[in-house]
Scaffold this active site. Structure first.
Site, PDB file in Angstrom:
ATOM      1  N   ARG A 168      46.840  26.260  99.892  1.00  0.00           N
ATOM      2  CA  ARG A 168      46.212  26.188  98.260  1.00  0.00           C
ATOM      3  C   ARG A 168      45.418  25.774  97.027  1.00  0.00           C
ATOM      4  O   ARG A 168      46.296  25.287  95.953  1.00  0.00           O
ATOM      5  CB  ARG A 168      48.480  26.231  97.639  1.00  0.00           C
ATOM      6  CG  ARG A 168      49.246  27.379  98.192  1.00  0.00           C
ATOM      7  CD  ARG A 168      48.825  28.990  98.580  1.00  0.00           C
ATOM      8  NE  ARG A 168      49.496  29.844  98.910  1.00  0.00           N
ATOM      9  CZ  ARG A 168      49.304  29.297 100.341  1.00  0.00           C
ATOM     10  NH1 ARG A 168      48.637  28.990 100.856  1.00  0.00           N
ATOM     11  NH2 ARG A 168      50.635  30.509 101.251  1.00  0.00           N
ATOM     12  N   SER A 210      55.235  32.718  93.506  1.00  0.00           N
ATOM     13  CA  SER A 210      55.483  31.819  93.579  1.00  0.00           C
ATOM     14  C   SER A 210      55.012  30.982  93.219  1.00  0.00           C
ATOM     15  O   SER A 210      54.103  30.397  92.600  1.00  0.00           O
ATOM     16  CB  SER A 210      54.884  31.178  95.074  1.00  0.00           C
ATOM     17  OG  SER A 210      55.178  32.555  96.117  1.00  0.00           O
ATOM     18  N   GLU A 222      52.183  25.912  92.207  1.00  0.00           N
ATOM     19  CA  GLU A 222      50.971  26.721  92.306  1.00  0.00           C
ATOM     20  C   GLU A 222      50.067  27.003  91.357  1.00  0.00           C
ATOM     21  O   GLU A 222      49.337  27.297  91.131  1.00  0.00           O
ATOM     22  CB  GLU A 222      51.130  27.567  93.313  1.00  0.00           C
ATOM     23  CG  GLU A 222      51.809  28.274  94.584  1.00  0.00           C
ATOM     24  CD  GLU A 222      51.655  28.909  95.354  1.00  0.00           C
ATOM     25  OE1 GLU A 222      50.395  29.992  94.973  1.00  0.00           O
ATOM     26  OE2 GLU A 222      52.622  28.908  96.531  1.00  0.00           O
TER      27      GLU A 222
END
Length: 339
Positions: free
Chosen positions: A165, A239, A335
């Site tokens: 990520r 998320s 994130e």
């Protein structure tokens, strides 16, 4: 023709539905618009926020600068051979719609990334991933404009420095470039990825006899819809936290205290632990605090039920991080980007 608007509500521009205000906002439809915009003297001195689908940010305050909404569209085949097809996509294209475009044409490699919110341009910044697949697996190159100079530059897969990520655009080049288009190398003969998560189980439930990329895409969509709330109905950014990676030694130690702790070994060196499981063990799943809370079906998702403030969600995230660290000795990282 560029139209710069003043004092614009960003509520409809972010999937959390946070009602923050931008001092200025402009929508751009092509590379030339971006270069023209960046040459304007008044624009050069303003702080800038580059916006795709608004699905990976949390607005904690009004933005006292210029929001640049990227609307660059277009999907075209650049070249192909017997095995692969190279597709170039405008940064403003909807990610999920692009994945479906590929699936419908038998172009493999992105089917596991179905139903991820956001735009194509934002995908490499985050190196989006799901169910054993990441953007970096099919990404070939992108074109971007340097904000200070207005010059175009091509970034290869290697130059993007993709991580979990993560990419160069979230680190040393953060806030320096505007991505205009992205090029992917997709396969005519698929390599199926069905071992991660509930994909195989869902395929079996769907009665799929002959595996194909559409079936995998359909299974991923079914799974995501069962676990994740629709931002149209409940404000969220998917998320909120990354799945932490810990040492094998730390994992084995935790397993003595929590025998049921799940983990996925990576390169025999580190173990990825589901952040949602850790959060749930700390008792956060389904908790509601006024207009915000933790989703009832997926502890990894923080939600805005309507009227919530970005600062409230940020404070909730910090409390979750503290409780997980206190109980498991693991620090969760977000994130979502805070503005």
């Amino acid at each position: 023709m560029l139209t710069i608007q003043s004092n614009v509500s960003l509520k409809s521009y972010n999937t959390f539905g946070i009602d923050a205000t931008a001092r200025y906002l402009v929508e751009v439809d092509n590379d030339e618009d971006i270069q023209t915009l960046l040459q304007l003297p008044d624009v050069q001195t303003l702080p800038k926020l580059i916006l795709g689908g608004g699905s990976n940010l949390l607005l904690t305050q009004d933005f006292n600068g210029l929001v640049v909404k990227i609307n660059i569209k277009g999907i075209r085949t650049v070249k192909e051979d017997q095995e692969n097809v190279w597709v170039r996509v405008g940064a403003g294209e909807n990610w999920h719609e692009f994945v479906l475009y590929c699936v419908e044409r038998g172009l493999a490699g992105l089917e596991n990334l179905s139903l991820i919110p956001g735009t194509v341009g934002a995908a490499p910044m985050q190196n989006i991933g799901a169910y054993g697949v990441e953007i970096k697996d099919t990404f070939e190159r992108l074109e971007a404009v340097h904000i200070l100079t207005g010059q175009k530059r091509v970034f290869t897969n290697e130059e993007c420095r993709f991580g979990y990520r993560d990419s160069v655009f979230k680190n040393e080049l953060k806030g320096e470039y505007i991505i205009c288009n992205v090029q992917f190398k997709l396969q005519k003969t698929p390599v199926f990825h069905v071992s991660y998560g509930d994909i195989q189980k869902t395929l079996d439930q769907m009665g799929v006899k002959e595996l194909n990329i559409k079936a995998i895409s359909d299974a991923v969509i079914k799974i995501r819809r069962s676990k994740l709330p629709d931002p149209v109905e409940i404000g969220n950014a998917g998320s909120f936290f990354k799945n932490p990676e810990i040492s094998v030694m730390q994992y084995e130690h935790l397993k003595l205290m929590y025998p049921e702790i799940p983990g996925y070994v990576i390169n025999n060196e580190v173990v990825k632990v589901p952040a949602g499981w850790l959060i749930e063990q700390c008792g956060w799943k389904g908790k509601r605090f006024g207009s915000i809370g933790v989703h009832a079906r997926q502890a990894l998702v923080l939600v805005n039920y309507g009227g919530g403030k970005g600062t409230e969600i940020k404070q909730l995230a910090e409390k979750i991080q503290s409780s997980v660290e206190e109980q498991f000795g693991i620090r969760l990282h977000t994130e979502v980007n805070f503005i």
